[in-house]
Write a protein that holds these residues in place. Structure first.
Motif, short mmCIF file in Angstrom:
data_model
loop_
_atom_site.label_atom_id
_atom_site.label_comp_id
_atom_site.label_asym_id
_atom_site.label_seq_id
_atom_site.Cartn_x
_atom_site.Cartn_y
_atom_site.Cartn_z
N LEU A 43 0.83 -1.20 0.00
CA LEU A 43 0.00 0.00 0.00
C LEU A 43 0.87 1.26 0.00
N GLU A 44 1.93 1.26 0.79
CA GLU A 44 2.84 2.40 0.84
C GLU A 44 3.47 2.67 -0.52
N GLN A 45 3.91 1.63 -1.20
CA GLN A 45 4.51 1.79 -2.52
C GLN A 45 3.49 2.34 -3.51
N ARG A 46 2.28 1.82 -3.43
CA ARG A 46 1.21 2.27 -4.33
C ARG A 46 0.88 3.75 -4.10
N LEU A 47 0.78 4.13 -2.82
CA LEU A 47 0.47 5.52 -2.49
C LEU A 47 1.59 6.46 -2.93
N LYS A 48 2.84 6.03 -2.79
CA LYS A 48 3.97 6.85 -3.24
C LYS A 48 3.91 7.07 -4.74
N ALA A 49 3.63 6.00 -5.48
CA ALA A 49 3.55 6.11 -6.93
C ALA A 49 2.41 7.03 -7.35
N GLU A 50 1.25 6.88 -6.73
CA GLU A 50 0.11 7.71 -7.06
C GLU A 50 0.35 9.15 -6.64
N SER A 51 1.04 9.34 -5.54
CA SER A 51 1.36 10.68 -5.07
C SER A 51 2.26 11.40 -6.07
N GLU A 52 3.21 10.67 -6.62
CA GLU A 52 4.10 11.27 -7.64
C GLU A 52 3.30 11.71 -8.87
N LEU A 53 2.33 10.90 -9.27
CA LEU A 53 1.50 11.26 -10.42
C LEU A 53 0.71 12.53 -10.13
N VAL A 54 0.14 12.62 -8.95
CA VAL A 54 -0.66 13.78 -8.56
C VAL A 54 0.24 15.00 -8.40
N LYS A 55 1.42 14.81 -7.86
CA LYS A 55 2.36 15.92 -7.64
C LYS A 55 2.69 16.62 -8.95
N THR A 56 2.98 15.87 -9.97
CA THR A 56 3.32 16.44 -11.27
C THR A 56 2.16 17.26 -11.82
N GLU A 57 0.98 16.69 -11.76
CA GLU A 57 -0.20 17.39 -12.28
C GLU A 57 -0.52 18.62 -11.42
N SER A 58 -0.36 18.52 -10.12
CA SER A 58 -0.62 19.64 -9.22
C SER A 58 0.31 20.81 -9.51
N MET A 59 1.56 20.51 -9.81
CA MET A 59 2.51 21.58 -10.12
C MET A 59 2.12 22.29 -11.42
N LYS A 60 1.64 21.55 -12.39
CA LYS A 60 1.18 22.16 -13.64
C LYS A 60 0.01 23.11 -13.37
N ILE A 61 -0.94 22.66 -12.57
CA ILE A 61 -2.11 23.47 -12.26
C ILE A 61 -1.71 24.71 -11.46
N LEU A 62 -0.79 24.54 -10.51
CA LEU A 62 -0.31 25.67 -9.72
C LEU A 62 0.33 26.73 -10.61
N LYS A 63 1.11 26.32 -11.58
CA LYS A 63 1.73 27.28 -12.50
C LYS A 63 0.69 28.01 -13.32
N GLU A 64 -0.38 27.31 -13.69
CA GLU A 64 -1.47 27.96 -14.43
C GLU A 64 -2.16 29.01 -13.55
N PHE A 65 -2.38 28.70 -12.29
CA PHE A 65 -2.98 29.67 -11.38
C PHE A 65 -2.06 30.87 -11.17
N GLU A 66 -0.77 30.65 -11.11
CA GLU A 66 0.17 31.76 -10.95
C GLU A 66 0.11 32.70 -12.16
N LYS A 67 -0.05 32.13 -13.35
CA LYS A 67 -0.17 32.96 -14.55
C LYS A 67 -1.42 33.82 -14.49
N ILE A 68 -2.50 33.25 -13.98
CA ILE A 68 -3.76 33.99 -13.87
C ILE A 68 -3.60 35.15 -12.89
N ASP A 69 -2.96 34.91 -11.75
CA ASP A 69 -2.76 35.95 -10.74
C ASP A 69 -1.93 37.11 -11.28
N TYR A 70 -0.92 36.82 -12.05
CA TYR A 70 -0.04 37.87 -12.58
C TYR A 70 -0.63 38.57 -13.80
N ALA A 71 -1.64 38.00 -14.39
CA ALA A 71 -2.27 38.60 -15.58
C ALA A 71 -3.06 39.83 -15.24
N ASP A 72 -3.53 39.97 -14.00
CA ASP A 72 -4.35 41.13 -13.60
C ASP A 72 -3.53 42.33 -13.46
#
Length: 76
Positions: free
Chosen positions: A47-76
């Motif tokens: 279970l720990e190995q599975r959660l680590k793997a899934e966490s890595e997948l989510v981490k990558t996608e979360s960073m992409k989304i965070l960068k998109e939000f940062e672009k929106i904040d600076y656009a104003d």
């Protein structure tokens, strides 16, 4: 219940026999409890190995989304 034949190292067998003589439970019960405990440990590790793997997948996608939000904040 299934019957299983095991080959156990002499040192492990001797240690087990000493313990069994003190705790007064059948060898079969002792081995069953040991395997049950080991199964719990292995399931937790899987279970720990599975959660680590899934966490890595989510981490990558979360960073992409965070960068998109940062672009929106600076656009104003």
């Amino acid at each position: 219940m299934k019957t299983v034949s095991l080959k156990i190292d002499d040192s492990i067998f001797g240690e087990t026999e000493k313990i069994l003589s003190r705790i007064c439970i059948p060898r079969n019960r002792y081995i069953n409890e040991a395997i049950a405990q080991y199964n719990k440990v292995q399931k937790r590790q899987i279970l720990e190995q599975r959660l680590k793997a899934e966490s890595e997948l989510v981490k990558t996608e979360s960073m992409k989304i965070l960068k998109e939000f940062e672009k929106i904040d600076y656009a104003d």
